[in-house]
Write a protein that holds these residues in place. Sequence first.
Motif, PDB file in Angstrom:
ATOM      1  N   ALA A   1      -4.942  -1.485  -2.884  1.00  0.00           N
ATOM      2  CA  ALA A   1      -3.940  -0.806  -3.700  1.00  0.00           C
ATOM      3  C   ALA A   1      -4.587   0.177  -4.664  1.00  0.00           C
ATOM      4  N   ALA A   2      -5.737  -0.195  -5.245  1.00  0.00           N
ATOM      5  CA  ALA A   2      -6.427   0.682  -6.189  1.00  0.00           C
ATOM      6  C   ALA A   2      -6.941   1.950  -5.503  1.00  0.00           C
ATOM      7  N   VAL A   3      -7.568   1.778  -4.353  1.00  0.00           N
ATOM      8  CA  VAL A   3      -8.082   2.938  -3.611  1.00  0.00           C
ATOM      9  C   VAL A   3      -6.951   3.855  -3.167  1.00  0.00           C
ATOM     10  N   ALA A   4      -5.867   3.268  -2.683  1.00  0.00           N
ATOM     11  CA  ALA A   4      -4.720   4.072  -2.255  1.00  0.00           C
ATOM     12  C   ALA A   4      -4.142   4.871  -3.409  1.00  0.00           C
ATOM     13  N   SER A   5      -4.067   4.245  -4.588  1.00  0.00           N
ATOM     14  CA  SER A   5      -3.525   4.936  -5.756  1.00  0.00           C
ATOM     15  C   SER A   5      -4.410   6.099  -6.183  1.00  0.00           C
TER      16      SER A   5
ATOM     17  N   TRP B   1       0.825  -1.209   0.000  1.00  0.00           N
ATOM     18  CA  TRP B   1       0.000   0.000   0.000  1.00  0.00           C
ATOM     19  C   TRP B   1       0.861   1.261   0.000  1.00  0.00           C
ATOM     20  N   LEU B   2       2.061   1.188   0.606  1.00  0.00           N
ATOM     21  CA  LEU B   2       2.942   2.356   0.593  1.00  0.00           C
ATOM     22  C   LEU B   2       3.418   2.657  -0.819  1.00  0.00           C
ATOM     23  N   ARG B   3       3.784   1.615  -1.551  1.00  0.00           N
ATOM     24  CA  ARG B   3       4.223   1.801  -2.932  1.00  0.00           C
ATOM     25  C   ARG B   3       3.117   2.435  -3.763  1.00  0.00           C
ATOM     26  N   ALA B   4       1.885   1.927  -3.623  1.00  0.00           N
ATOM     27  CA  ALA B   4       0.768   2.457  -4.390  1.00  0.00           C
ATOM     28  C   ALA B   4       0.479   3.909  -4.022  1.00  0.00           C
ATOM     29  N   ALA B   5       0.526   4.226  -2.715  1.00  0.00           N
ATOM     30  CA  ALA B   5       0.210   5.582  -2.276  1.00  0.00           C
ATOM     31  C   ALA B   5       1.269   6.583  -2.722  1.00  0.00           C
ATOM     32  N   VAL B   6       2.554   6.217  -2.546  1.00  0.00           N
ATOM     33  CA  VAL B   6       3.637   7.134  -2.921  1.00  0.00           C
ATOM     34  C   VAL B   6       3.670   7.348  -4.431  1.00  0.00           C
ATOM     35  N   LEU B   7       3.541   6.274  -5.195  1.00  0.00           N
ATOM     36  CA  LEU B   7       3.523   6.413  -6.648  1.00  0.00           C
ATOM     37  C   LEU B   7       2.326   7.229  -7.105  1.00  0.00           C
ATOM     38  N   GLY B   8       1.173   7.000  -6.476  1.00  0.00           N
ATOM     39  CA  GLY B   8      -0.015   7.760  -6.849  1.00  0.00           C
ATOM     40  C   GLY B   8       0.133   9.244  -6.585  1.00  0.00           C
ATOM     41  N   ALA B   9       0.679   9.588  -5.418  1.00  0.00           N
ATOM     42  CA  ALA B   9       0.859  11.000  -5.077  1.00  0.00           C
ATOM     43  C   ALA B   9       1.859  11.673  -6.005  1.00  0.00           C
ATOM     44  N   ASN B  10       2.979  11.002  -6.259  1.00  0.00           N
ATOM     45  CA  ASN B  10       3.984  11.578  -7.149  1.00  0.00           C
ATOM     46  C   ASN B  10       3.457  11.724  -8.569  1.00  0.00           C
ATOM     47  N   ASP B  11       2.733  10.724  -9.041  1.00  0.00           N
ATOM     48  CA  ASP B  11       2.159  10.814 -10.387  1.00  0.00           C
ATOM     49  C   ASP B  11       1.125  11.931 -10.475  1.00  0.00           C
TER      50      ASP B  11
ATOM     51  N   ALA C   1      -5.231  11.906  -6.538  1.00  0.00           N
ATOM     52  CA  ALA C   1      -6.081  13.096  -6.441  1.00  0.00           C
ATOM     53  C   ALA C   1      -5.504  14.107  -5.461  1.00  0.00           C
ATOM     54  N   MET C   2      -4.957  13.631  -4.354  1.00  0.00           N
ATOM     55  CA  MET C   2      -4.361  14.529  -3.371  1.00  0.00           C
ATOM     56  C   MET C   2      -3.150  15.242  -3.956  1.00  0.00           C
ATOM     57  N   GLY C   3      -2.335  14.491  -4.684  1.00  0.00           N
ATOM     58  CA  GLY C   3      -1.176  15.113  -5.310  1.00  0.00           C
ATOM     59  C   GLY C   3      -1.563  16.097  -6.392  1.00  0.00           C
ATOM     60  N   ALA C   4      -2.573  15.749  -7.201  1.00  0.00           N
ATOM     61  CA  ALA C   4      -3.001  16.624  -8.292  1.00  0.00           C
ATOM     62  C   ALA C   4      -3.637  17.908  -7.788  1.00  0.00           C
ATOM     63  N   ALA C   5      -4.190  17.875  -6.577  1.00  0.00           N
ATOM     64  CA  ALA C   5      -4.844  19.072  -6.034  1.00  0.00           C
ATOM     65  C   ALA C   5      -3.843  20.177  -5.725  1.00  0.00           C
ATOM     66  N   VAL C   6      -2.578  19.818  -5.522  1.00  0.00           N
ATOM     67  CA  VAL C   6      -1.568  20.834  -5.144  1.00  0.00           C
ATOM     68  C   VAL C   6      -1.373  21.877  -6.241  1.00  0.00           C
ATOM     69  N   PRO C   7      -1.059  21.504  -7.484  1.00  0.00           N
ATOM     70  CA  PRO C   7      -0.903  22.539  -8.517  1.00  0.00           C
ATOM     71  C   PRO C   7      -2.214  23.241  -8.856  1.00  0.00           C
ATOM     72  N   LEU C   8      -3.337  22.533  -8.735  1.00  0.00           N
ATOM     73  CA  LEU C   8      -4.629  23.163  -9.015  1.00  0.00           C
ATOM     74  C   LEU C   8      -4.915  24.287  -8.026  1.00  0.00           C
ATOM     75  N   LEU C   9      -4.705  24.019  -6.749  1.00  0.00           N
ATOM     76  CA  LEU C   9      -4.942  25.049  -5.735  1.00  0.00           C
ATOM     77  C   LEU C   9      -3.954  26.199  -5.863  1.00  0.00           C
ATOM     78  N   ALA C  10      -2.743  25.895  -6.296  1.00  0.00           N
ATOM     79  CA  ALA C  10      -1.734  26.947  -6.449  1.00  0.00           C
ATOM     80  C   ALA C  10      -2.083  27.921  -7.560  1.00  0.00           C
ATOM     81  N   ALA C  11      -2.766  27.432  -8.606  1.00  0.00           N
ATOM     82  CA  ALA C  11      -3.048  28.273  -9.770  1.00  0.00           C
ATOM     83  C   ALA C  11      -4.468  28.814  -9.813  1.00  0.00           C
TER      84      ALA C  11
END
Length: 224
Positions: free
Chosen positions: A139-143, A48-58, A148-158
């Motif tokens: 793994a799917a839910v974590a990803s 689950w850590l691999r899925a979460a970290v990869l999902g956030a970075n992606d 979505a959490m990672g993608a929200a960062v640039p969206l909120l910034a702009a």
Amino acid sequence: MANTNQTTEPQPSLNKMKLAIPDDSDKNAQTKQGLEVEVFDYSKRAQWLRAAVLGANDGLLSTASLMMGVGAVRDDVKTMILTGIAGLVAGACGMAIGEFVSVYSQYEIEVAQMKRENSIMTRNALEDKKRGLPDPLQAAVASALSFAMGAAVPLLAAAFVKDYKLRLGLVVGNVSFALLGFGGLGAVMGGAPVVKSSLRVLVGGWLAMGVTFGLTKLVSSSGM
């Protein structure tokens, strides 16, 4: 006159004396036992850590890179935000489905191998071994959530910045801090070197955003 009835107590022989000397082997055994209790098995977190970290970075990199690519040719905030939202939804769905299919395929392969190696295994024993295998739905839910959490960062910034150059700068700055944070978090939870992992993620993110921005700008200037 000396008292002939006086008796002297027998002194203990040195050969018969037993000294309570601590056994070093007992100390070593206790130390090893204590260490075994304190050591944490990080491999249990691996799936689950691999899925979460990869999902956030992606989520960070793909959404920010899309927004930077669009920002290379369009300076209005609406186009950049719509591009980011589309990237968030599409990426989260793609990550969830891809992770589910991948982990489920691995799950089926390992279960089939268990059955071949343990043809006489009882049903309960097989079910117990299955519980230790990676969970495709988890793994799917974590990803999806981490993407979505990672993608929200640039969206909120702009989202609330009208100035074109300032908006691009804020996207790069916020994504950089988020990459450092996610990289460090993944390193801490996985027991890896924090600084090395964080810098590797950060440099990779800069490279992805820079290449996307530059190539999009080049294609646009060529008249294609």
